[in-house]
Write an enzyme that holds these catalytic residues in place. Sequence first.
Site, mmCIF file in Angstrom:
data_model
loop_
_atom_site.group_PDB
_atom_site.id
_atom_site.type_symbol
_atom_site.label_atom_id
_atom_site.label_comp_id
_atom_site.label_asym_id
_atom_site.label_seq_id
_atom_site.Cartn_x
_atom_site.Cartn_y
_atom_site.Cartn_z
ATOM 1 N N LYS A 1 -51.961 -20.240 90.483
ATOM 2 C CA LYS A 1 -52.389 -18.869 90.810
ATOM 3 C C LYS A 1 -53.883 -18.644 90.523
ATOM 4 C CE LYS A 1 -50.981 -14.096 90.156
ATOM 5 N NZ LYS A 1 -49.939 -13.191 89.693
ATOM 6 N N MET B 1 -15.873 -31.134 111.345
ATOM 7 C CA MET B 1 -16.090 -32.572 111.192
ATOM 8 C C MET B 1 -15.375 -33.113 109.944
ATOM 9 S SD MET B 1 -17.222 -35.203 112.572
ATOM 10 C CE MET B 1 -18.621 -35.227 113.675
#
Length: 563
Positions: A161, A470
């Site tokens: 920052k 699946m």
Amino acid sequence: MSGAEIFVRSLEAEGVEVVFGHPGGAVIKIYDEMARLKPRFEHVLVRHEQGGTHAAEGYAKATGKVGTVLVTSGPGATNTVTGIADAFMDSVPIVVFTGQVPTALIGGDAFQETDIIGVTRSITKHSFQVRRAADLAPTIKAAYHIARTGRPGPVVVDLPKDILMEEAVFEYPETVTLRGYRVPEEPLPEKIEQAARMIRQAKRPLLYVGGGTINGNAAELLTALARKARIPVTTTLHGLGAFPENDPLSLGMLGMHGTWYANMAVQHCDLIIAVGARFDDRVTGKLDAWAPHAKVVHLEIDPSCVSKNVYADCAVVGDVRRALERLLPLVEPKDTAAWLAQIDAWKARCPLTYRQDGKLRPQYVIRRLSERAGDNAVVTTDVGQHQMWTAQFFTFVRPRSHITSGGLGTMGFGFPAALGAAMGLRGTGATVVSINGDGGFLMNAQELRVAAKYRLPIKIAVMNNGYLGMVRQWQELFHEERYSHTDLTDTNPDFVKLAEAFGCVGLRATTPEEADAVIEAAWQVHDRPVLMEFVVPKEEMVFPMVPAGAATDDMIVQRFRDE
Ligand SMILES: Cc1ncc(C[n+]2csc(CCOP(=O)(O)OP(=O)(O)O)c2C)c(N)n1
């Protein structure tokens, strides 16, 4: 200027068009500068950072450009991990900018601190943590260069920052020099000559084409080579679209759910010419039983992929486009008539089929979508049965027309990828189609409203079989029909209402006739996404199938059971 302004100016200088992002404390200064500076790129506020990362992948795959993601530190960063891993496995160029706590606090368990460089080390092509505002511009330049060149992949740039507050002079570098990073471009001429010789000598050659052919912008040259030498072509999941599937030389996809005839061609060919492919286990199955009669030529940019799984008798390492450019004039028209006749016989004997019994079959829906969408479609899929049916039954004729999660198999990929593709393709006339299962669609459905905000007319199909299809298929075939925790019927939402709640059009079909009408209605909507729910039988299975780890010769071709 501030580091945050340098960040914004660097993205502009890089030519970034769209940023998929989500703000937070660590990157609030960048968001502030975006509000002040009104940059040339567009920022799309996604509703989940994972969605943003897949959107950047979809954007990159559809446009051939690098996708960009911007998130805050801690949870913002960790929410991108699946997308980064996905991009790494599938060689997708994205740059992910993550916020970080101020440099003085790093390592001190500060609020929303995660060592994202450590977390993503094994799933990035490269990563940087910027330590001085003066390093921002050259680092950003290097990040895009690394993501885009050679074998593409994801790059993470971590932004503490305080660096964003720090003042420095802005100068965007023109060039990048990175110690230890060299892209192997020019293939060795003697390897090209050897490859040409092997092609000349082969009686039953086969082109096995992967996503590297599309990434390397080499699809046209590949097509020219196949047609000139009359060599049949099979593609991987990511290779779909590299060669037009309506050409008689096309065998469609190979591997676990590939066509029977493509796999037969693999097992009987005497030469495999692999182009931008990596011999994935979903392609080869049991390695020592795969392509038993074939010598291998491998055209590949990433040297670490060569002879990794399958030994290359001739390795042409370098840019596949350049390799094909040089190979093409050396290859003469071949007489492959007998081999092609054999392949045609296989195609006639065992084509891709599905039951046509009046019920709404998912394969029928995909065929109809393919016909309606035409050649200008860009299709994204999620992961599961619908993904394989799309690979089998949609006809792909152009590179970058098929976008899916292959290597990682990430449920939740498909729809945000469609959002990213649609953002990147605005104004091109392309129709973006997103094909999903009812399981995976819900994993990133929150991005629906973002697509609605931008009025993107994405055609979304949800194949509702009420199951994690699946997995259900594997339970039926390999786990004695114990359907353990795959039934979704009691947790599925009303998909039509869900679409409407997000500002999209919702439609439902339960019969083939209704499906035709729904598809037609969806194509009449031009100002927002349309979700088409297709209610399909749960018993439907994907065939052919080479069971995991089995030999290609042990393919299950088709099996119908009573419903
Ligand atoms: C994030 C994630 N979790 C779990 C899986 C394992 N998995 C692979 S396919 C599948 C089922 C998908 O179901 P659905 O989305 O309904 O699609 P269908 O197979 O029915 O077409 C699952 C659970 C995965 N690939 N990704």
